[in-house]
Design an enzyme around this catalytic site. Structure first.
Site, PDB file in Angstrom:
ATOM      1  N   LYS A 188       0.853  -1.187   0.000  1.00 54.60           N
ATOM      2  CA  LYS A 188       0.000   0.000   0.000  1.00 54.60           C
ATOM      3  C   LYS A 188       0.895   1.247   0.000  1.00 54.60           C
ATOM      4  O   LYS A 188       1.849   1.329   0.777  1.00 54.60           O
ATOM      5  CB  LYS A 188      -0.870  -0.049   1.270  1.00 54.60           C
ATOM      6  CG  LYS A 188      -1.995   0.948   1.333  1.00 54.60           C
ATOM      7  CD  LYS A 188      -2.774   0.689   2.628  1.00 54.60           C
ATOM      8  CE  LYS A 188      -3.826   1.753   2.868  1.00 54.60           C
ATOM      9  NZ  LYS A 188      -4.456   1.571   4.190  1.00 54.60           N
ATOM     10  N   HIS A 213      -0.226   4.449   0.444  1.00 50.87           N
ATOM     11  CA  HIS A 213      -0.815   5.576   1.156  1.00 50.87           C
ATOM     12  C   HIS A 213      -1.147   5.137   2.578  1.00 50.87           C
ATOM     13  O   HIS A 213      -0.986   3.965   2.920  1.00 50.87           O
ATOM     14  CB  HIS A 213      -2.078   6.074   0.441  1.00 50.87           C
ATOM     15  CG  HIS A 213      -3.151   5.028   0.321  1.00 50.87           C
ATOM     16  ND1 HIS A 213      -3.127   4.052  -0.659  1.00 50.87           N
ATOM     17  CD2 HIS A 213      -4.258   4.777   1.078  1.00 50.87           C
ATOM     18  CE1 HIS A 213      -4.181   3.268  -0.511  1.00 50.87           C
ATOM     19  NE2 HIS A 213      -4.875   3.680   0.537  1.00 50.87           N
TER      20      HIS A 213
END
Length: 224
Positions: free
Chosen positions: A107, A109
């Protein structure tokens, strides 16, 4: 406990898996291309009551095993639910342990990365449903070590106790033996194929007992 003495916890677990429809009998093709007379699908522990009971079996086996660990790691995807459920049951029994898991895609973010949950540190227990080839365990070891922690063992529901296969060739060792001997990690399993056979031979339902011969033949051919 010798082979002729039934392991009560293992026998209870096999009975539970059969009743829950997680352990089925018939003809199933394995990842190695073999025709197996039984199939264990932990994804079918698919409601709250089954998951609670499954976690109780894991926790009892872990506490009896003497394995010393600081936290639990569940490899995606099945290991995620297992890690959470077992951590909850251990906490209920007075052994509160942090847990973490990985996501398949990193991921970019929020908190980012592939690891989710508690910081991965100390002695880390990997929890999964089965060990088919050791690939998932190797991947988990790499993630745990990359985080600066130490893998210290593996907990699984069922040890198939059969020869591993590489490129269609039967090995002289099982996937669990590979993990213990080559990756140097102890493996705690709730039950194994020998426990399943013991259950089949002593079941009260003749329809269940009828599968014993096929499972024994399979073990004679592929067992370790």
């Amino acid at each position: 406990m010798n082979a002729s003495t039934p392991d009560p916890l293992a026998q209870q677990f096999v009975a539970f898996a059969v009743e829950a429809g997680v352990l089925r009998f018939g003809e199933f093709k394995t990842k190695a291309g073999r025709l197996s007379p039984y199939f264990f699908n932990a994804g079918l522990f698919d409601d709250g009551a089954k998951l609670v009971k499954l976690a109780q079996f894991y926790a009892q086996r872990l506490l009896a095993s003497g394995l010393d660990f600081d936290m639990i790691f569940g490899p995606a995807y099945k290991g995620i639910t297992l890690a959470a459920a077992v951590a909850m049951e251990l906490a209920r029994l007075g052994h509160n342990k942090p847990f973490a898991y990985n996501r398949k895609e990193a991921k970019d973010h929020g908190e980012g990365g592939t690891l989710v949950g508690a910081p991965v540190k100390g002695r880390v227990l990997i929890i999964d449903d089965v060990i088919s080839a050791g690939t998932s365990v190797r991947e988990s070891i790499a993630m745990i070590q990359a985080a600066g922690a130490t893998p210290c063992g593996v907990a699984i529901a069922l040890d198939r106790q059969e020869k591993a296969a590489e490129n269609g060739v039967d090995m002289d060792w099982s996937a669990v033996q590979y993990v213990t001997k080559h990756l140097h990690l102890p493996v705690a399993s709730i039950a194994g194929l020998s426990d399943l056979l013991q259950y089949l031979r002593t079941a009260s339902d003749p329809a269940v007992v009828a599968h014993a011969a096929a499972v024994q033949a399979y073990r004679d051919r592929y067992g370790v």
